[in-house]
Structure formats: C-alpha cells, structure tokens
Design an enzyme around this catalytic site. Structure first.
Site, PDB file in Angstrom:
ATOM      1  CB  SER A   1      43.434  47.543  35.609  1.00  0.00           C
ATOM      2  OG  SER A   1      43.304  48.211  34.372  1.00  0.00           O
TER       3      SER A   1
ATOM      4  CE  LYS B   1      43.256  45.815  31.728  1.00  0.00           C
ATOM      5  NZ  LYS B   1      42.245  46.876  31.830  1.00  0.00           N
TER       6      LYS B   1
END
Length: 240
Positions: free
Chosen positions: A160, A198
């Site tokens: 991701s 993230k």
C-alpha cells in the site's frame, strides 16, 4: 532548453534519488512544484523524456532514471519538501544479529559509525495486521541514518506504500514518537490492536491514514482510536 518547471522537476528527482535511492512519488513531485494536479507532472516527465534528460524504466512502478542534468545545475535550485528516507540496499538474506540487542547502541565498529537496531516484527503496508512483536533479531545501520532518539525496525508486509518507495519485504527504520505532523509516514496503532504503516493526515477532528497506492482507500478514524508509535526515518532493501 528546459523551462523553469522542467528544470525544477528534474533537479527534484535527481536530488531525491541521490538522497534516498528511490524517485519521489507523483504526489510529492506535485507538492514540490506547487502544481494543482498530477497531470502537470505527467506532462513535465514526458517533456524531460523527449529531451533525453530522463527515461522511464519498464515493468517497474514509478521507476525513473536521470540521464543528464542541465549545464547550469546547482543543488540550491532544488525544491526540498516531503519525506526523504535514507536507504540501504544490499543482497538478500537475513540480517546477522549484532550484540548486544539494545536500541540504537553502537555496534562492534572501531569508529562507532554503525549502530544496532532491534527488528520488532512485521508491519502492514496494506490492511492492518496484528503487528509489533518482541525483538526477533538486530540489524546494523549507519549512525547518521538515525539522528537523535530511540529507534527500532519493522519488516514491511504489503504494497500500500509503493508510491512512497516502500515495498513488500523492505525493512523500515522507525524513530520512537507519539506525535506526527501531517504528511509524516508513521507506524499507527489502531484500536490498540492493529498496527499499520501509513501517511498521517488530519481531517477536521479525525485522523486519516493514507496509503500511497491508489488501490487502497484512505481510512478515517476518531482521534481516540489511533496512536502514533513512531515515524519513518529510513529503509533497508535487499535483492536476490
């Protein structure tokens, strides 16, 4: 002759690759040049490619190579924004433990130019997984990669964050921190159960955990559900 924006982008890519070993993401290029959309970056890259300053490497995401620089190149012209991780690249294989297994202690090196950092398990660069475990082994990293504070390492699982130059199988170096600024890449603990790697953002009173891959959605949480566990300062990559 290059336009000002073309030269700024070329130098931004060159300096980022010199510092971190990986090219900047399209979002980072857009922000660095104060452009409204990534379509402008695509046009600039195409123009630089047509003029022979860069080339795109096939079959690799976000892979660019700087072939040449303008004759009047000066590092002071280069815009500097966003994350610039330090990167070590080496051969594939489990890092050898370095004793003693203590955070950020000098390794067995005459000049103390390297330190031992504990690898604490895996971190998800994808859907959050139950993450940080006990110290599995240590790795040795250059002391100048770390700076001040306590550090630990985590092995990345997932894709991701590929547009930030972080790939499945990389080892990320994290500085202990309970706070973050918008745009920092962080280890975030969600609901005291799951950890993920993230980009940290704020959406009003909420916290957004933003992926660097369009295949993943940004996840929004109440501020009481997310705890920052550290900030990314570098990564280690190994090849076959």
């Amino acid at each position: 002759m290059l336009t000002r924006k073309q030269q700024e982008l070329l130098l931004f890519i060159h300096e980022r690759m010199k510092e971190s070993g990986v090219p900047p993401s399209f979002d980072e290029m857009k922000d660095a040049l104060d452009l409204a959309s990534k379509s402008g970056i695509h046009r600039l890259i195409t123009a630089l490619e047509e003029r022979g300053f860069i080339r795109r490497l096939p079959n690799r995401a976000r892979a660019l190579e700087v072939i040449k620089l303008p004759e009047a190149y000066s590092p002071s012209l280069q815009p500097r924004r966003g994350f610039s991780p330090s990167v070590i690249e080496g051969s594939l294989g489990k890092p050898q433990p370095v004793q003693p297994p203590a955070p950020a202690k000098p390794a067995n090196d005459e000049n103390n130019s390297a330190v031992s950092v504990p690898v604490m398990g895996r971190i998800a660069a994808g859907v959050p997984i139950s993450a940080i475990q006990n110290n599995t082994h240590d790795i040795t990293v250059p002391a100048d990669m770390l700076g001040s504070g306590e550090h630990y390492a985590l092995e990345v699982k997932g894709d991701s964050m590929i547009d930030a130059g972080i790939f499945d199988g990389d080892t990320v170096i994290i500085r202990n921190s309970t706070t973050a600024n918008p745009g920092d890449i962080v280890v975030a603990l969600v609901d005291d159960e799951e950890a993920t790697l993230k980009r940290f953002r704020r959406k009003g009173a909420s916290i957004a955990l933003e992926a660097a891959n369009p295949a993943y959605e940004t996840r929004i949480f109440g501020p009481d559900r997310v705890k920052v566990q550290g900030k990314l300062v570098g990564l280690i990559r190994r090849y076959h």
